[in-house]
Structures are given as structure tokens and as C-alpha cells.
Design an enzyme around this catalytic site. Structure first.
Site, mmCIF file in Angstrom:
data_model
loop_
_atom_site.group_PDB
_atom_site.id
_atom_site.type_symbol
_atom_site.label_atom_id
_atom_site.label_comp_id
_atom_site.label_asym_id
_atom_site.label_seq_id
_atom_site.Cartn_x
_atom_site.Cartn_y
_atom_site.Cartn_z
ATOM 1 N N HIS A 89 41.177 34.491 27.390
ATOM 2 C CA HIS A 89 41.206 35.891 26.968
ATOM 3 C C HIS A 89 42.651 36.269 26.711
ATOM 4 O O HIS A 89 43.533 35.961 27.504
ATOM 5 C CB HIS A 89 40.545 36.827 27.986
ATOM 6 C CG HIS A 89 41.219 36.910 29.316
ATOM 7 N ND1 HIS A 89 42.321 37.711 29.539
ATOM 8 C CD2 HIS A 89 40.960 36.305 30.493
ATOM 9 C CE1 HIS A 89 42.693 37.602 30.807
ATOM 10 N NE2 HIS A 89 41.892 36.747 31.406
ATOM 11 N N ASP A 91 43.637 39.398 26.095
ATOM 12 C CA ASP A 91 43.950 40.773 26.498
ATOM 13 C C ASP A 91 44.567 40.768 27.890
ATOM 14 O O ASP A 91 44.463 39.781 28.627
ATOM 15 C CB ASP A 91 42.697 41.660 26.475
ATOM 16 C CG ASP A 91 41.618 41.209 27.456
ATOM 17 O OD1 ASP A 91 41.431 39.985 27.635
ATOM 18 O OD2 ASP A 91 40.957 42.078 28.065
ATOM 19 N N GLU A 155 38.191 40.714 28.128
ATOM 20 C CA GLU A 155 37.829 40.221 29.466
ATOM 21 C C GLU A 155 38.252 41.184 30.562
ATOM 22 O O GLU A 155 37.512 41.448 31.507
ATOM 23 C CB GLU A 155 38.451 38.843 29.706
ATOM 24 C CG GLU A 155 37.833 38.086 30.875
ATOM 25 C CD GLU A 155 38.494 38.352 32.217
ATOM 26 O OE1 GLU A 155 37.961 37.882 33.229
ATOM 27 O OE2 GLU A 155 39.536 39.040 32.268
ATOM 28 N N GLU A 156 39.466 41.719 30.416
ATOM 29 C CA GLU A 156 40.000 42.564 31.491
ATOM 30 C C GLU A 156 39.275 43.907 31.602
ATOM 31 O O GLU A 156 39.523 44.681 32.519
ATOM 32 C CB GLU A 156 41.506 42.780 31.306
ATOM 33 C CG GLU A 156 42.340 41.502 31.393
ATOM 34 C CD GLU A 156 42.383 40.868 32.786
ATOM 35 O OE1 GLU A 156 41.686 41.337 33.702
ATOM 36 O OE2 GLU A 156 43.116 39.873 32.933
ATOM 37 N N ARG A 330 31.890 43.108 44.224
ATOM 38 C CA ARG A 330 32.015 41.685 43.886
ATOM 39 C C ARG A 330 30.782 41.001 44.428
ATOM 40 O O ARG A 330 30.398 41.236 45.580
ATOM 41 C CB ARG A 330 33.261 41.092 44.537
ATOM 42 C CG ARG A 330 34.566 41.673 44.037
ATOM 43 C CD ARG A 330 34.974 41.111 42.684
ATOM 44 N NE ARG A 330 36.156 41.831 42.185
ATOM 45 C CZ ARG A 330 36.778 41.531 41.055
ATOM 46 N NH1 ARG A 330 36.333 40.551 40.282
ATOM 47 N NH2 ARG A 330 37.821 42.212 40.682
ATOM 48 N N HIS A 429 47.472 41.848 37.584
ATOM 49 C CA HIS A 429 47.004 43.236 37.586
ATOM 50 C C HIS A 429 47.995 44.180 38.272
ATOM 51 O O HIS A 429 47.762 45.376 38.323
ATOM 52 C CB HIS A 429 45.611 43.386 38.250
ATOM 53 C CG HIS A 429 44.526 42.604 37.561
ATOM 54 N ND1 HIS A 429 43.194 42.924 37.688
ATOM 55 C CD2 HIS A 429 44.588 41.535 36.730
ATOM 56 C CE1 HIS A 429 42.476 42.047 36.974
ATOM 57 N NE2 HIS A 429 43.311 41.204 36.387
#
Ligand code: BES
Ligand code: MN
Length: 454
Positions: A89, A91, A155-156, A330, A429
């Protein structure tokens, strides 16, 4: 078949240029979630398509989706050899808190052994390593396997267009194995292969009280403050032992087998290491599971953000009309990202008081991904890592999520090898994200070896 040694020495000789090109890639702010960056995301897709063209790939396409495009291309000149679908990805995550960056996030700079930039590890560095491994192989004549590319730009933000993309373009994705470059290792000298990823279900929960903000003296005491009501609801979502309190949440959670527990115990994370890595005063969570198990093999519910009321400078006596939380879970096998939505809704229906009104919106959902540890492709990855590091890799379960893994397994039947060298302290992140350059060069070597072994 290209000459392995010649490819490795080509990669060695061109490290400086590879780094300069890596910086160019990182300099484009391809933040997928912010609409103001849509043009930059498109520019990054074009940058990659140009790279694929330089590598001699064919049928290169920048395929639009509802949001950001997917870059595809292929080279099918190795009949009889496997077709490897490379996934990445391009991005990146937003950069806030911007004031904590030592150097600007899209002005890539080397300090010490690291390149600092947003996306350097997650995951432009991993994509760049694969592109450069292919360049080194190409210089020796041809690639040792058939190659297809699928590079996405969402993706992010949870890959919202991916399912649709996979359905519409199956023909471009047929392969023997997926090489997903978005993987990590436990440390610069600790090779690892990821065989499990958690799934993710993401929500906004909004609580409404009075029809507009009120004077907290005139109304306070007889109005259920929505910020408080939201906090009460959230506080009830965990038990005192750190477990998640939604009805049925653990019903389909696969227990960790004793054999797997023993293997994961080979990747120990002490309380002390955990404190250093995370910066917390003490670890937290389900006491009967180790930290490694809590992150990799147990489900969670997290508050990602909370907004309500007055957050400006100084004091303002206000009773807010609404409050909102960003929540995500999650998930582990065999949980389902849409089933947990029903569980959260059921919890809210039972626990929300009649003094407020609430709305729940699901933003995205992705299933957990499990990878067979003993496939021929995993054995090739293991061998490549052992050749480079001199020791065999450990197998690990990653706490993060990569929606494409379960999607390609379900829709194309393709197994994945998840191999990249993102390090635990890479700052994904967060501020000051970095790529450890010795690991970047080692990854180029590892990819070259892996593709030659297949
Ligand atoms: N690169 C990460 C996943 C990852 C994390 C791999 C740590 C290896 C080590 C990936 O880009 C990511 O952050 N995914 C998001 C997915 C989500 C938005 C659906 C995540 O896990 O939060
Ligand atoms: Mn990533």
C-alpha cells in the site's frame, strides 16, 4: 535464471541511489484519509507506475476505484515458474501530532542509521526494497519468477474499495502466492515471519442529550451529560480483568493451542521492554495471557478518540449537547467483523439509559488473517531469511491488520507470505516514523534471495 551473486553485488553497489529514490517516494504526502491529499495520493500512484515501467513490466494500469487508485502491472516471462502477486500500500497515515516531529514528515532525512519520514517503514521502505530487488535481478537479464503487482492507496483507512476491486479485477490477481511486503521483524537481528494478523472493526458511537449546548449551572444536575453518559457506556465495555464485556464477544475466539503458546513464548516481551517500547508506566490487560499473546492472539476493544464539549483554552461552563467516540476492535480467528457490530449494538441496547439517544455507525470491517506456516512458499521465505541473518526466523502473530490478506485468501484462494522489515520502534502511525537503513538494505537482499529460491 539471473545470477544471484551478481544481483546481490549490483544491489550493494547502488545503495546510495536506492536511498535517494526512496526519499523521493517518501516526499509525496500520500495521506489516504484526508481528502485534501487526494492529488498527492494520485501522484504517488503515477510515481509507482513509472517505476514499474522502468522495470520493464507490462500491462501497467492505474485503476480507479471510488476513492484512490490501485496500481497493477505484470511480467509473465518465466513459464513454469510461480506467479508471485506483490502487494503493497502506497498510502500513509496522517502526521499529527505534527509538533512532535523533529524534522518535517515529508522532508525525508537521514539521522544516524535511519531515514525519517511518514511512511518510511509503513510501508514505502518495504515497497522500495522490493522494487530495488527486482531492479537488481532485471539487470542480470530477467526475473526468476512471474510477477504481478497490486499496490493500493486505501489500506490505512481500512481498504474500503478493495473488496469491490478484487471482485472486478480477479483476472489481474490470479497467482500462486502473494508476497505481502507489509510485514515486520522483532529486531534488526531477529528475523521473523508473520503468520497471523488481527482483523479490525471500526465504529463511531455518538451520544445525544439536550438539543443544544446548555449553561451547566442552569441545567447541570437535571440533565444527563452526554459526555458523561458516553464515558459510562465505554467504562462498562471492559471487565476489571481487561476482558471485553460485549455479549458473545468471546464465543468464536479460537483458543491458543499449547504448541502455539510454547512457540510464542520464544518471542518474549518482558514488562520492562514493554514499558520502554510503549512509554507506559505499567503494562495492562488480560493477566492470564503474556504480552505477546495479548497483542497477537487475543481480541481487544479500544477507544481511538473522544470528542465532546469545550476543549479550547481556559474555562467554559457548558453542558455539551453531544459526545462522540471512535471505537475499534481487533479481532482474532474466528471472529467476524460484522458479527461484532451486532454485539456492540446489543450491549448499547441493554446499557444505554433513556436519558440520552445514541447512534452507532460502522466505518470499516476486515477479517483476521491466518497463514499456513509450512507451505513451500513459507519454506522459501524461511530459507532466504536464514541465509541473510545466519539464524532461522521466528514465527509471530501481528497485532495489526492488513485487510487484503483474508480477502485474497477468500476470493482468489491465494496464500500469502508476509515479509518485510518494519521494526517495533519504527514509530508507525506516530511522530518521527523511521526506516532502519541497514534493515532496508538487508531486505533488498532477502527479497532477491527469496525470489531466486521460488
Ligand atoms: N503496516 C500496518 C500493519 C502492521 C503493523 C504490519 C505492524 C506489521 C507490523 C498496516 O499498514 C496498518 O497499520 N494497518 C491498519 C489497518 C486498518 C486501518 C484496517 C491497522 O492495523 O491499524
Ligand atoms: Mn502498512
Amino acid at each position: 535464471m539471473p545470477d544471484l551473486q551478481a544481483a546481490l553485488s549490483y544491489a550493494n553497489q547502488h545503495q546510495e541511489r536506492f536511498l535517494e529514490e526512496f526519499k523521493d517516494f517518501c516526499a509525496i504526502p500520500s495521506i489516504s484519509t484526508l481528502s485534501e491529499n487526494a492529488g498527492d495520493v494520485a501522484r504517488t500512484a503515477q510515481w509507482l507506475a513509472d517505476e514499474l515501467a522502468r522495470l520493464g513490466l507490462e500491462r501497467i494500469q492505474i485503476i480507479p476505484t471510488k476513492l484512490h487508485p490501485v496500481v497493477c502491472g505484470e511480467w509473465m516471462g518465466a513459464p513454469g515458474k510461480p506467479v508471485v502477486l506483490v502487494y503493497g500500500h502506497y498510502d500513509v497515515q496522517p502526521v499529527d501530532p505534527i509538533e512532535e516531529w523533529i524534522s518535517p514528515p515529508f522532508d525525508p532525512v537521514v539521522r544516524g542509521d535511519n531515514l525519517y519520514a511518514r511512511g518510511a517503514s509503513d510501508m514505502k521502505g518495504q515497497i522500495q526494497a522490493l522494487l530495488k530487488a527486482l531492479e537488481a535481478l532485471k539487470q542480470q537479464g530477467a526475473f526468476p519468477v512471474n510477477i504481478r503487482f497490486m499496490l493500493e492507496g486505501e489500506e490505512e483507512m481500512g481498504s474500503p474499495s478493495l473488496e469491490d476491486f478484487v471482485e472486478k479485477h480477479r483476472g489481474l490477481l490470479v497467482c500462486d502466492v502473494v508476497l505481502n511486503c507489509d510485514g515486520g521483524i522483532a529486531g534488526p537481528d531477529t528475523p521473523a515471519l508473520t503468520y497471523g494478523l488481527r482483523g479490525l472493526s471500526y465504529f463511531e458511537l455518538e451520544v445525544f442529550g439536550p438539543s443544544s449546548d446548555l449553561h451547566s449551572g442552569v441545567f447541570g444536575g437535571a440533565v444527563h451529560n452526554p459526555a458523561q453518559a458516553l464515558c459510562e457506556l465505554i467504562a462498562g465495555m471492559h471487565g476489571p480483568d481487561g476482558s471485553v464485556n460485549l455479549p458473545g464477544f468471546y464465543d468464536t475466539v479460537r483458543p491458543i493451542e499449547p504448541e502455539e503458546r510454547a512457540a510464542l513464548a520464544g518471542l518474549p516481551l518482558s514488562d520492562e521492554e514493554w514499558k520502554t517500547l510503549s512509554g507506559v508506566p505499567a503494562p495492562w490487560g488480560e493477566a492470564e495471557y503474556t504480552i505477546t499473546e495479548r497483542i497477537g492472539a487475543r481480541p481487544t476493544l479500544e477507544v481511538n478518540g473522544l470528542v465532546s464539549g469545550f476543549t479550547g483554552e481556559g474555562a467554559k461552563t457548558v453542558l455539551p449537547a453531544r459526545a462522540m467516540a471512535k471505537l475499534s476492535m481487533r479481532l482474532v480467528p474466528d471472529q467476524d467483523p460484522f458479527e461484532v457490530e451486532k454485539q456492540l449494538r446489543a450491549y448499547l441496547e441493554t446499557h444505554a439509559p433513556n436519558t440520552i439517544r445514541w447512534e452507532l455507525r460502522q466505518l470499516s470491517g476486515a477479517g483476521p488473517g491466518m497463514i499456513e506456516r509450512d507451505s513451500p512458499y513459507m519454506r522459501a521465505a524461511r530459507q532466504a531469511l536464514e541465509e541473510v541473518f545466519g539464524i532461522p526466523p521466528k514465527f509471530k502473530r501481528e497485532g495489526g491488520s492488513i485487510p487484503v490478506v483474508s480477502l485474497l485468501k477468500e476470493r482468489i484462494g491465494a496464500d500469502t507470505v508476509l515479509m518485510g522489515f518494519e521494526l517495533p520502534d519504527a514509530g508507525f502511525h506516530g511522530p518521527n516514523e523511521k526506516m532502519h537503513l541497514p534493515s532496508f538494505y538487508r531486505l533488498i537482499e532477502t527479497y532477491i534471495r527469496f525470489l531466486c529460491i521460488l
